[in-house]
Design a protein around this motif. Structure first.
Motif, short mmCIF file in Angstrom:
data_model
loop_
_atom_site.label_atom_id
_atom_site.label_comp_id
_atom_site.label_asym_id
_atom_site.label_seq_id
_atom_site.Cartn_x
_atom_site.Cartn_y
_atom_site.Cartn_z
N VAL A 164 0.85 -1.19 0.00
CA VAL A 164 0.00 0.00 0.00
C VAL A 164 0.88 1.23 0.00
O VAL A 164 2.05 1.19 0.38
N ALA A 165 0.29 2.34 -0.44
CA ALA A 165 0.98 3.63 -0.36
C ALA A 165 0.89 4.15 1.07
O ALA A 165 0.09 3.66 1.88
N TRP A 166 1.69 5.17 1.37
CA TRP A 166 1.64 5.76 2.71
C TRP A 166 0.24 6.25 3.03
O TRP A 166 -0.25 6.07 4.14
N GLN A 167 -0.42 6.87 2.05
CA GLN A 167 -1.78 7.35 2.25
C GLN A 167 -2.74 6.37 1.58
O GLN A 167 -2.93 6.41 0.38
N ALA A 168 -3.31 5.49 2.36
CA ALA A 168 -4.27 4.50 1.82
C ALA A 168 -5.55 4.56 2.64
O ALA A 168 -6.08 3.55 3.07
N GLU A 169 -6.03 5.78 2.87
CA GLU A 169 -7.19 5.98 3.73
C GLU A 169 -8.44 6.41 2.96
O GLU A 169 -9.43 6.80 3.57
N GLY A 170 -8.40 6.35 1.63
CA GLY A 170 -9.57 6.70 0.86
C GLY A 170 -10.74 5.78 1.16
O GLY A 170 -10.56 4.58 1.36
N LYS A 171 -11.94 6.32 1.19
CA LYS A 171 -13.13 5.55 1.57
C LYS A 171 -13.58 4.64 0.43
O LYS A 171 -13.56 5.02 -0.75
N ARG A 172 -14.01 3.41 0.81
CA ARG A 172 -14.51 2.43 -0.14
C ARG A 172 -15.81 1.83 0.39
O ARG A 172 -16.01 1.74 1.61
N GLN A 173 -16.66 1.38 -0.52
CA GLN A 173 -17.95 0.76 -0.17
C GLN A 173 -18.17 -0.48 -1.03
O GLN A 173 -19.06 -0.51 -1.87
N LEU A 206 -15.56 1.79 4.42
CA LEU A 206 -14.27 1.47 5.02
C LEU A 206 -13.17 2.28 4.36
O LEU A 206 -13.29 2.66 3.19
N SER A 207 -12.08 2.51 5.07
CA SER A 207 -10.91 3.04 4.40
C SER A 207 -10.33 1.93 3.52
O SER A 207 -10.59 0.73 3.74
N TYR A 208 -9.54 2.31 2.53
CA TYR A 208 -8.91 1.30 1.67
C TYR A 208 -8.09 0.33 2.51
O TYR A 208 -8.15 -0.89 2.32
N ARG A 209 -7.36 0.88 3.48
CA ARG A 209 -6.54 0.04 4.36
C ARG A 209 -7.41 -0.95 5.14
O ARG A 209 -7.09 -2.14 5.22
N ALA A 210 -8.52 -0.46 5.70
CA ALA A 210 -9.40 -1.34 6.47
C ALA A 210 -10.03 -2.41 5.59
O ALA A 210 -10.26 -3.54 6.03
N MET A 211 -10.32 -2.07 4.33
CA MET A 211 -10.86 -3.05 3.41
C MET A 211 -9.87 -4.20 3.19
O MET A 211 -10.25 -5.38 3.22
N ILE A 212 -8.61 -3.85 2.99
CA ILE A 212 -7.60 -4.88 2.80
C ILE A 212 -7.42 -5.71 4.06
O ILE A 212 -7.28 -6.94 4.01
N GLU A 213 -7.44 -5.06 5.22
CA GLU A 213 -7.32 -5.80 6.48
C GLU A 213 -8.48 -6.77 6.66
O GLU A 213 -8.30 -7.88 7.18
N ARG A 214 -9.67 -6.39 6.22
CA ARG A 214 -10.82 -7.28 6.31
C ARG A 214 -10.64 -8.51 5.41
O ARG A 214 -11.08 -9.61 5.75
N ILE A 215 -9.98 -8.31 4.27
CA ILE A 215 -9.71 -9.44 3.38
C ILE A 215 -8.74 -10.41 4.06
O ILE A 215 -8.94 -11.63 4.01
N PHE A 216 -7.69 -9.89 4.70
CA PHE A 216 -6.78 -10.75 5.46
C PHE A 216 -7.57 -11.56 6.48
O PHE A 216 -7.37 -12.78 6.63
N ALA A 217 -8.45 -10.91 7.22
CA ALA A 217 -9.22 -11.60 8.27
C ALA A 217 -10.09 -12.70 7.67
O ALA A 217 -10.20 -13.80 8.23
N ALA A 218 -10.74 -12.43 6.51
CA ALA A 218 -11.58 -13.44 5.89
C ALA A 218 -10.77 -14.64 5.43
O ALA A 218 -11.27 -15.77 5.39
N LEU A 219 -9.50 -14.41 5.12
CA LEU A 219 -8.62 -15.49 4.69
C LEU A 219 -7.97 -16.21 5.88
O LEU A 219 -7.23 -17.18 5.69
N GLY A 220 -8.24 -15.71 7.09
CA GLY A 220 -7.65 -16.32 8.28
C GLY A 220 -6.17 -16.02 8.43
O GLY A 220 -5.43 -16.82 9.02
N ARG A 221 -5.75 -14.87 7.93
CA ARG A 221 -4.34 -14.50 7.99
C ARG A 221 -4.17 -13.20 8.78
O ARG A 221 -5.02 -12.32 8.72
#
Length: 273
Positions: A164-173, A206-221
């Motif tokens: 991710v870039a340093w600024q990865a806080e853009g909102k996603r839905q 979600l922020s872009y970062r939080a979206m990616i973190e949620r993907i990690f969680a869904a994968l059990g990682r």
């Protein structure tokens, strides 16, 4: 009272497949597109809708949903009118707004195609006397075939981290493809939706970062987001990570009863893995 037959233009994409799954138990579904038959009880007609107006099969349907790219749809409106179609729901994308200010030529080409496609379909529907509703989804996920959530999940599965870039806080839905199918089916029976265009975001911002973190969680990682300082300077993708892409759910909720699920509420299954 039985529901009228439904004509589906498309059917190979995730939204189209969910339209079939949700509609077929209650009504006759007629699919025209490149789909190969995969569900019994559905009438299938193979046709390539991507090369201008073609002779459509002679079927009778008052309702139609088009999941093919909106810029391919307008040439087929006269034929739909001849088949008896009175209501049409067409899919576009919120990218027509979200990418409007992008300097990337590919993104600008998408914006132009979407905007011109929507205008052409609206004009053709008016000439044909067809009641049109345009739906603009945000980031679609649900089967793993998309270029955003699904691609990120595959990258994480393979490498165990995500850059991710340093600024990865853009909102996603991000929005599940099945919720879009349900919205399209609902719009067919809502007179107040005729002539309207609706943004269809997912049920969570979600922020872009939080979206990616949620993907990690869904994968059990455990989340491993690797910050790449120089990424933002050279990549349009990285710049989009920092850009808000959030839209108002209110009009669709009011007029369509739209109530999408929270992101990845189905866990790994929602990633198609």
């Amino acid at each position: 009272m039985s529901l009228p037959p439904l004509l589906l233009l498309g059917g190979t994409d995730p939204v189209g497949r969910f339209v079939i799954e949700r509609a077929a138990p209650q009504r006759t579904v007629i699919v025209i597109g490149r789909s190969k038959p995969w569900r019994e009880g559905v009438e299938w007609h193979r046709a390539d809708l991507g090369h201008g107006a073609i002779e459509l099969p002679r079927v009778a349907a008052r309702h139609a949903i088009a999941t093919l790219p909106v810029w391919l749809l307008a040439p087929h409106l006269p034929a739909l009118a001849r088949l008896g179609v009175e209501r049409l729901v067409a899919f576009s994308s919120t990218s027509v707004d979200a990418k409007r200010d992008s300097r990337d030529p590919a993104a600008q080409a998408i914006v132009t195609a979407l905007a011109e496609g929507e205008a052409a379909v609206a004009a053709a529907a008016a000439r044909a006397g067809i009641g049109l509703t345009i739906l603009r989804p945000t980031l679609i996920y649900g089967t793993g075939e998309d270029a955003n959530v699904g691609r990120a999940a595959r990258f994480i599965e393979r490498f165990g981290f995500f850059p991710v870039a340093w600024q990865a806080e853009g909102k996603r839905q991000p929005v599940h493809a099945e919720d879009l199918a349900l919205a399209a089916l609902a719009a067919l029976d809502r007179p107040q939706a005729i002539g309207r265009t609706y943004a269809l975001p997912g049920g969570e911002t979600l922020s872009y970062r939080a979206m990616i973190e949620r993907i990690f969680a869904a994968l059990g990682r455990p989340p491993r987001l690797i910050r790449v300082p120089g990424l933002a300077a050279v990549s349009d993708l990285a710049k989009r990570m920092a850009r808000d892409q959030a839209f108002d759910i209110g009009p669709a909720a009011r007029d369509l009863g739209y109530a999408p699920r929270r992101f990845l509420s189905g866990g790994r299954r929602d990633l198609g893995l």
